[in-house]
Design a protein around this motif. Structure first.
Motif, mmCIF file in Angstrom:
data_model
loop_
_atom_site.group_PDB
_atom_site.id
_atom_site.type_symbol
_atom_site.label_atom_id
_atom_site.label_comp_id
_atom_site.label_asym_id
_atom_site.label_seq_id
_atom_site.Cartn_x
_atom_site.Cartn_y
_atom_site.Cartn_z
ATOM 1 N N LEU A 1 10.241 11.387 2.390
ATOM 2 C CA LEU A 1 10.346 10.014 1.884
ATOM 3 C C LEU A 1 11.438 9.260 2.636
ATOM 4 C CD1 LEU A 1 9.993 11.031 -1.852
ATOM 5 C CD2 LEU A 1 8.209 10.666 -0.143
ATOM 6 N N PHE A 2 12.468 9.971 3.037
ATOM 7 C CA PHE A 2 13.502 9.342 3.869
ATOM 8 C C PHE A 2 12.898 8.846 5.179
ATOM 9 C CE2 PHE A 2 16.582 10.289 7.391
ATOM 10 C CZ PHE A 2 17.335 9.140 7.255
ATOM 11 N N ARG B 1 9.932 7.909 5.681
ATOM 12 C CA ARG B 1 9.146 6.699 5.414
ATOM 13 C C ARG B 1 10.042 5.477 5.259
ATOM 14 N NH1 ARG B 1 5.067 9.463 1.296
ATOM 15 N NH2 ARG B 1 3.440 10.061 2.793
ATOM 16 N N ALA B 2 11.202 5.705 4.674
ATOM 17 C CA ALA B 2 12.116 4.580 4.420
ATOM 18 C C ALA B 2 12.819 4.114 5.690
ATOM 19 C CB ALA B 2 13.156 4.997 3.374
ATOM 20 N N LEU B 3 12.924 5.007 6.661
ATOM 21 C CA LEU B 3 13.688 4.725 7.879
ATOM 22 C C LEU B 3 12.992 3.649 8.724
ATOM 23 C CD1 LEU B 3 16.197 5.875 9.401
ATOM 24 C CD2 LEU B 3 14.641 7.468 10.531
ATOM 25 N N PRO B 4 13.699 2.592 9.100
ATOM 26 C CA PRO B 4 13.068 1.571 9.928
ATOM 27 C C PRO B 4 12.701 2.129 11.307
ATOM 28 C CG PRO B 4 15.157 0.770 9.019
ATOM 29 C CD PRO B 4 15.087 2.249 8.755
ATOM 30 N N GLY C 1 8.676 5.796 -3.986
ATOM 31 C CA GLY C 1 8.030 4.927 -3.004
ATOM 32 C C GLY C 1 6.571 4.632 -3.295
#
Lengths: 723, 723
Positions: free
Chosen positions: A520-521, A523-526, A655
């Motif tokens: 999930l990190f 996915r969150a990372l630009p 998310g």
């Protein structure tokens, strides 16, 4: 120059006597007085620049001004007029907080972008300066964005293996197309960090004699004297890891000794060279040699005192005497000549070796070998029996990697089980090892995941687009490398990370090895492609997506366990992030199941059980790409305003409420058991999913169709019984 | 026993000659034949266990069977009847994949839980076994869950500093209440990992002579011979990091030499001891000494061959001869006597030192010193001028830490700027260093964030509840420690991580140092308290929440920049995860702004500008806690079915669609500039927020109140202009 005060501290210094011909071996060109003036100018500038905004890191710049002078004035090969010249020496400031050291020297040595006015914007309230708090890759003369301690050492190792690999691939007798050096400047911080130590161990193992690690040994850190926390014998430690070690005693003043050490280092062959240079942090300041000058401006009084002591007018700021510009001016002519000579050499190389140079030119233009996409096996020739996606990823890799030297593959000790090996591969190794040579493209990174990615960042940044690093490890171990994954996203570097053994599908190895939140990190990372393909066809799509995306790193989330090839998957739709794989595309479904990876087939099985409803299944291999699609596409794919939407993924639900009304997810950590046992236990069996979904759907029946849950009503359908 | 084949390889072996009195120094009690039978039993058992489920890691168990025998039969002090005896030796299997080694020895040495039937469940399709794929902390005789390579070495260092600290605090002349050893078993993997190297450097620095690192040097890894990727001179490297090194040549067979080395190591003082023991992986197997026996069962034929060669009947499985049980049986009586003797000693200690023993007993019962909560300054005495939350966290720390020895504080070289120092603090240091002693409670972890947390996990696990580790670093550097943070959550260990310099508020240091996605991982992670307090009052609430939560690690996300003390904040409401801090609590608002940390005051300022609407502001310091509240509480706090809900947080929006219809977030990385410039640039100025919210709200006006966006319609109100 003064008598040599450099000493090698190991037994193999004699290797160094065989000096290679270097077109730019420095000669004594200036008086000791001018040299001193140059060094003092750097010190006063850094004191002024930090004082101006009452912040920054003056101490290292002042202490290491002589080291920087030696590098840019004498020892490094570069052309200020063309920071992109491919055979330039690379410089990496691993101690990125000392950025002013680099900025000032880029200015003095003639990089036109680096005007004094630009440098004066250091810490200024502006959004368009280039003198950032840590050097940033976008700006001329900066090879990579460093700043997070330890990263730079790994990046430098990456640049060094890139040089070695390209040189071994293309250099010919009499045509040393690539023969540059990689210089890395480090303080104590980077040497304490795990990633630094991992990278140092790698460089020693590979015998990277094109790498020189310059240690600004000032014995001081933020909290004070370094020996409050660090008492390693660093020189001995580096020797134990296969490095040649040189030491310089008075690195804040003895320019000649530093230059001599640098020249010895350049000439040394067989091992990377570590130069342990003792300096005094903030030399000349009232607080020299203490932590107080590390991360704070000196204060007006002390700045004045420093300037007076160094023979500068305390009332004047940002002064660069003309003599100092003159002193550095030869760097421009020398650099231009070096590049001209190289251009001549390269022209002759192109004539002598048209095939090799064409291949290299293609790569320097950032092109992959033509036809790679069509070399991927079409869906109809993919294995029809269930295969793990780690395995089908191997099929894709083997269809494009062997023929294109653009790819530098490697693994953190899991080459075979991550399927990144191929027939006839040669290992990237020290030729003396007997295991391979520098032209090899299978890199044995060892059990050093963090440095693996830090190194890959250096490889990708060597000449953007010329090399595509591919790395592999088990999924959870990418968490060890998370800081470097993030840096790749920030720097817009392309690589492919093969992360096998995802989710609880890991099975027996247990909860320690089963990621439930880390994906999930990603996915969150630009600016990061996290792709979780459902089957072999989507694996092909993942490879296409990643290789077409020049400005972004990608990580493939792959299974250990077999998954079937699904009729509805389509490699060309992976780029949309999500698409329909089962159910009518036109008709609005009653229930939409959104799943990723190995759970797409579970979702389809579940849909088949839910006979009372029209059920659609959407595969969502890339959440971020889906967000970039038009509203129409998103709405027509996942009609959350008309149908109930349930997400299915054996990670935590974080998310997913953005897309779904309810979810079948993990609510805790996994467990040690065979994967089929785990999927059943945690509720991911299609029969259980179907009954949980049915029961929940009953509660959402309104008088006129669904009573669709709104924001704030996301429902967890499974209650994990994990740790 | 055979003649000694152990040799010290450094000059200071003489230290080791001063043997300390150990109640359990082994004597020769058995014939060489019985010893061999015991060792071979372990080998055959591991071959059988892996073969049964066609998986697992037999090689290390077979190769290191003699090492394990030496540990459990001769050298370790423990009482199988009471795995929780506080003065037991601790054993950490850093090479967790070799778990069978530990399980088999726990069985043989008499831990009643570890029956042969339990061990036979290794890799079985069951959810209630204890023989997990890597050792797990829940089960008797296992100190910590390891398995992720390198973690165990750091955990062991943590156990060792816990022992040192408690011993230095409570031991008295003639009362060595705590004098045990910490044994850590490592393979090549853990030594290559950065965290392992960081931890080794720490242990050497601190001179932890109660720690013994046992290196199973089998020269083989998953991908083959270790020298394909790792050619460090490991003994020399450990010496350079302050370790005493012993070497054993034939560690697969020479039990006497191993025991002799262990006894030398126990007696050695002043440095931790590294024992480099050469072994043959999978010894006796057809593929001994190769990577093939690392992570796969041997195969039926080879298992039979091994058993025959070792004198066992190839047709019988899971055989433990009675003689082998007899051989190990003394461990129970010896252990019981050791603990009895210690209990006597402790009773006398309680009489002689009632105050000290009362304090220790309180801690061993898992209690903090009474009154800690009321020692926190009440809201009315908190600073009324704006202060950074890192600073106000320091106020809380200083009000409870100095008096309660339960707290072992430390920092990764940022003690002062993270405000974890206090007046009169003593550093935890090697007494010889001159900087402190082992009773000190300020730990200088150095620039080694990953090992800092791995070490803290060991500290927290030493005797659950007896020590609360507090650590500090800048926020982004916690990403280096993410694997260990995750392990703490998995192991249910309590610590507090002080993460200062959060969000783009970092300012000048730039995008490398500005977390925009990492905090979201900590929210997604199960069993982890990620708390982002809005002001000093919520900081107090964060401390209360964390210290009352025995089974969970906490991380405080704190600002570098000042924030005002808000009238609506309440420390007692932090535990609910989110609560109303501004606006009418009863009346339904038109718009609800949900913010965290430093943005709560921005949200309130924004609310004040939005005069045309009834605006409520909700502070959400802990998302996970909010999810645990009743539907009624959640609905009444954030009425997303009646009011528009906008989230404000300078991180990426990932995860926020669960609560909000729209959000003001970062959509890329940050930038290097002063924080106030950045907040304006990225759109977080209240004026801009108000106008963006107004414009968006206009689009959601329906005929009858709001047209509330549904799931799938989350709107990003800010378009970041970042990297």
């Amino acid at each position: 120059m003064s008598p040599i005060a450099t000493h090698s501290t190991d037994g193999d210094a004699s290797h160094g006597k065989e000096l290679r011909k270097e077109p730019h071996v420095p000669a004594k060109t200036s008086s000791a007085e001018t040299e001193k003036l140059a060094i003092n100018t750097i010190r006063c500038l850094s004191a002024d620049l930090c004082q101006q905004y009452k912040g920054g890191h003056p101490g290292t710049v002042m202490g290491a001004a002589a080291i920087a002078t030696a590098l840019w004035k004498y020892s490094m090969r570069y052309n200020p007029a063309n920071p992109d010249w491919v055979n330039r020496d690379r410089f990496v400031l691993s101690a990125g907080h000392a950025c002013l050291l680099q900025y000032i020297l880029l200015h003095l040595s003639g990089y036109s972008t680096w005007t004094l006015d630009q440098i004066k914007q250091y810490h200024a309230p502006t959004m368009d300066g280039i003198a950032a708090g840590h050097p940033e890759i976008e700006f001329p003369g900066v090879e990579l964005t460093t700043g997070l301690l330890g990263q730079g050492i790994a990046n430098a190792v990456g640049l060094a293996i890139a040089n070695k690999n390209v040189a071994a691939t293309y250099n010919k007798d009499g045509y040393p197309i690539i023969d540059n050096k990689v210089w890395c400047f480090t303080g104590d911080g980077c040497l304490q960090e795990g990633i630094g130590q991992e990278a140092i161990s790698m460089a020693g193992h590979w015998g990277l004699d094109n790498m020189i690690l310059v240690y600004d040994n000032n014995s001081v850190t933020v909290d004070g004297k370094i020996d409050i926390c660090f008492t390693d014998d660093t020189s001995a430690k580096l020797r134990s890891m296969g490095w040649h070690v040189l030491e310089v005693d008075d690195g804040s003043n003895d320019l000649s000794a530093i230059v001599e050490a640098f020249e010895q280092a350049k000439a040394f062959t067989g091992k990377p060279v570590f130069i342990n240079i003792k300096t005094v942090i903030g030399i000349g300041s009232a607080n020299q040699g203490s932590g107080k000058v590390h991360g704070a401006a000196l204060g007006e009084d002390d700045v004045a005192r420093v300037k007076t002591a160094l023979g500068f007018d305390p009332k004047e700021k940002f002064v660069v005497p003309e003599k100092v510009y003159e002193y550095f001016s030869e760097t421009k002519t020398r650099g231009a000549k070096d590049e001209d000579d190289w251009n001549d050499l390269y022209k002759r190389y192109e004539q002598a070796y048209p095939e090799e140079s064409a291949d290299l030119n293609r790569r320097l233009a950032g092109q992959l070998a033509e036809g790679w996409e069509s070399n991927l096996p079409p869906k109809e020739s993919l294995p029809s029996d269930p295969k793990a996606t780690r395995q089908t990823s191997g099929i894709m890799l083997r269809s494009i990697i062997p023929e294109d030297k653009s790819f530098l593959v490697g693994s953190a000790d899991l080459c075979e089980s991550t399927f990144v090996n191929w027939n006839g591969m040669v290992e990237f190794q020290n030729p003396k090892s007997g295991y391979g040579d520098y032209s090899g493209r299978q890199v044995r990174y060892g059990i050093r995941e963090h440095a693996m990615v830090g190194v890959a960042n250096g490889v990708a940044a060597w000449h953007k687009g010329a090399i595509v690093p591919i790395m592999s490890s088990y999924f959870i171990f990418w968490l060890y490398a998370a800081p470097s994954l993030r840096m790749a996203a920030l720097m817009k570097l392309r690589f492919i990370a093969i992360a096998t053994h995802d989710s609880i599908g890991v099975g027996e190895d247990g909860p320690t090895h089963q990621p439930v939140a880390f994906p999930l990190f990603l996915r969150a990372l630009p600016n990061f492609n996290y792709v979780r393909p459902a089957d072999a066809e989507e694996v092909a799509g993942a490879w296409i997506l990643a290789l077409k995306d020049d400005d972004r790193p990608s990580l493939f989330s792959l299974t250990r366990q077999p998954v079937p090839l699904l009729s509805g998957t389509d490699r060309n739709k992976v780029q949309f992030g999500a698409y329909i794989v089962h159910g009518d595309e036109k008709e609005t479904p009653d229930i939409t199941l959104v799943a990723t990876g190995s759970e797409v087939s579970r979702a389809i099985d579940t849909a088949k059980i839910l006979k009372d409803y029209k059920v659609r299944v959407v595969s969502m291999p890339h959440m971020g790409r889906f967000d970039q699609q038009s509203v129409e596409y998103r709405r027509s794919t996942i009609p959350s305003n008309k149908s109930l939407v349930v997400a299915i993924e054996p990670y935590c639900s974080f998310g997913w409420a953005k897309y779904a009304h309810a979810g079948a997810h993990m609510t805790g950590f996994g467990h040690s058991a065979p994967y089929s046992t785990l999927f059943e236990h945690f509720g991911f069996g299609p029969q259980n999913l179907a009954s949980k979904i049915t029961a929940w759907a009953e509660t959402r029946k309104g008088s006129n169709g669904w009573d669709l849950p709104g924001v704030g009503e996301f429902e967890e359908l499974l209650l994990s019984k994990g740790h």
